[in-house]
Design a protein around this motif. Sequence first.
Motif, mmCIF file in Angstrom:
data_model
loop_
_atom_site.group_PDB
_atom_site.id
_atom_site.type_symbol
_atom_site.label_atom_id
_atom_site.label_comp_id
_atom_site.label_asym_id
_atom_site.label_seq_id
_atom_site.Cartn_x
_atom_site.Cartn_y
_atom_site.Cartn_z
ATOM 1 N N CYS A 124 45.771 68.017 -41.918
ATOM 2 C CA CYS A 124 44.487 67.503 -41.425
ATOM 3 C C CYS A 124 44.521 67.230 -39.919
ATOM 4 O O CYS A 124 43.639 66.529 -39.394
ATOM 5 N N HIS A 125 45.533 67.755 -39.240
ATOM 6 C CA HIS A 125 45.656 67.650 -37.774
ATOM 7 C C HIS A 125 45.578 66.202 -37.307
ATOM 8 O O HIS A 125 44.832 65.880 -36.379
ATOM 9 N N LEU A 126 46.331 65.331 -37.966
ATOM 10 C CA LEU A 126 46.309 63.911 -37.591
ATOM 11 C C LEU A 126 47.640 63.456 -36.990
ATOM 12 O O LEU A 126 47.836 62.257 -36.771
ATOM 13 N N ASP A 127 48.534 64.411 -36.700
ATOM 14 C CA ASP A 127 49.873 64.062 -36.194
ATOM 15 C C ASP A 127 49.819 63.108 -34.996
ATOM 16 O O ASP A 127 50.591 62.158 -34.919
ATOM 17 N N ASP A 128 48.874 63.378 -34.084
ATOM 18 C CA ASP A 128 48.809 62.568 -32.857
ATOM 19 C C ASP A 128 48.310 61.153 -33.110
ATOM 20 O O ASP A 128 48.314 60.327 -32.204
ATOM 21 N N VAL A 176 35.923 72.325 -40.692
ATOM 22 C CA VAL A 176 35.742 73.590 -41.421
ATOM 23 C C VAL A 176 37.099 74.292 -41.574
ATOM 24 O O VAL A 176 37.434 74.796 -42.651
ATOM 25 N N ASP A 177 37.904 74.277 -40.498
ATOM 26 C CA ASP A 177 39.239 74.904 -40.560
ATOM 27 C C ASP A 177 40.118 74.213 -41.602
ATOM 28 O O ASP A 177 40.845 74.873 -42.347
ATOM 29 N N VAL A 178 40.043 72.881 -41.638
ATOM 30 C CA VAL A 178 40.854 72.132 -42.618
ATOM 31 C C VAL A 178 40.408 72.508 -44.043
ATOM 32 O O VAL A 178 41.241 72.749 -44.924
ATOM 33 N N ILE A 179 39.104 72.610 -44.251
ATOM 34 C CA ILE A 179 38.596 72.952 -45.593
ATOM 35 C C ILE A 179 39.057 74.358 -46.002
ATOM 36 O O ILE A 179 39.483 74.586 -47.136
ATOM 37 N N LYS A 180 39.006 75.282 -45.040
ATOM 38 C CA LYS A 180 39.478 76.656 -45.338
ATOM 39 C C LYS A 180 40.963 76.649 -45.688
ATOM 40 O O LYS A 180 41.400 77.356 -46.597
#
Length: 247
Positions: A124-128, A176-180
């Motif tokens: 989910c791109h939450l690393d930061d 949208v990218d995360v859902i894909k």
Amino acid sequence: MALLEVRNLTKKFGSLVANNDVSFDVEEGAIVGLIGPNGAGKTTLFNCISGVYKPTSGKVFYEGTDITGWPPHKVARLGAVRTFQVVRPLIDMTVFDNILVGAFLRTSKLEVAFEISESCLKMCHLDDHRDKKAGSLTIGLKKRLELARAMATQPRLLMLDEVMAGLTGTELKEAVDVIKDIKSRGITLLVVEHIMEAIMPIADKVVVLDSGVKIAEGPPSEVVQDERVIAAYLGEKFSKRLREMKA
Ligand SMILES: Nc1ncnc2c1ncn2[C@@H]1O[C@H](COP(=O)(O)OP(=O)(O)OP(=O)(O)O)[C@@H](O)[C@H]1O
């Protein structure tokens, strides 16, 4: 057999019929969009499927099992997990710990829970943002945290209630990218969404509700041309724009 089968589902609040004899299937591995104007009955239907409400009549089957009226924790344990329109993270806990709470619904082993949480954090791109308090996040990041927390429970069917509402253009693209990405992992998605431009290109099928009644069901390209859908919801202007976009 579809993963989720909704059959003749009716939900009444007193004399108000929020869902009226609604039937549809969610096929394994698909993204199914549930759309319709304000008050169409989308959230109520979600609540009936996920066990928050008991339908007045009708049935919900998951993997062929009749789960009608089961409580949410029992439905979630089967692998059908939902997010909420109003996100509610544990605001004093960090992003990572919030995800860990989701992982502990699936496993009691600390090491496994950490592993799952790390992977959902990245997905989910939450690393930061891992050590930030959830309460300090923007609405876009809170929504992504809600997604990560739901993913940490390792669902087979993920039901998303307007996770794209209120996002900026960049946040919307990321969502949208995360859902894909979630779909590419073989997870089935049922997505309530208002933002047509976001859901139509990624949905395999859409189900359209209006005043509690299902008025259309099918691939987005067909549904946008359905006269009842245009009249009820999309408006000719949008439908034309989408046809032009796809041409
Ligand atoms: N708990 C409730 N008690 C009484 N009426 C309710 C309740 N929940 C929803 N309703 C009514 O049921 C109808 C359907 O509402 P619902 O929230 O399911 O629609 P929706 O399609 O999700 O709308 P929105 O897009 O605005 O979120 C509305 O008329 C709403 O006022």
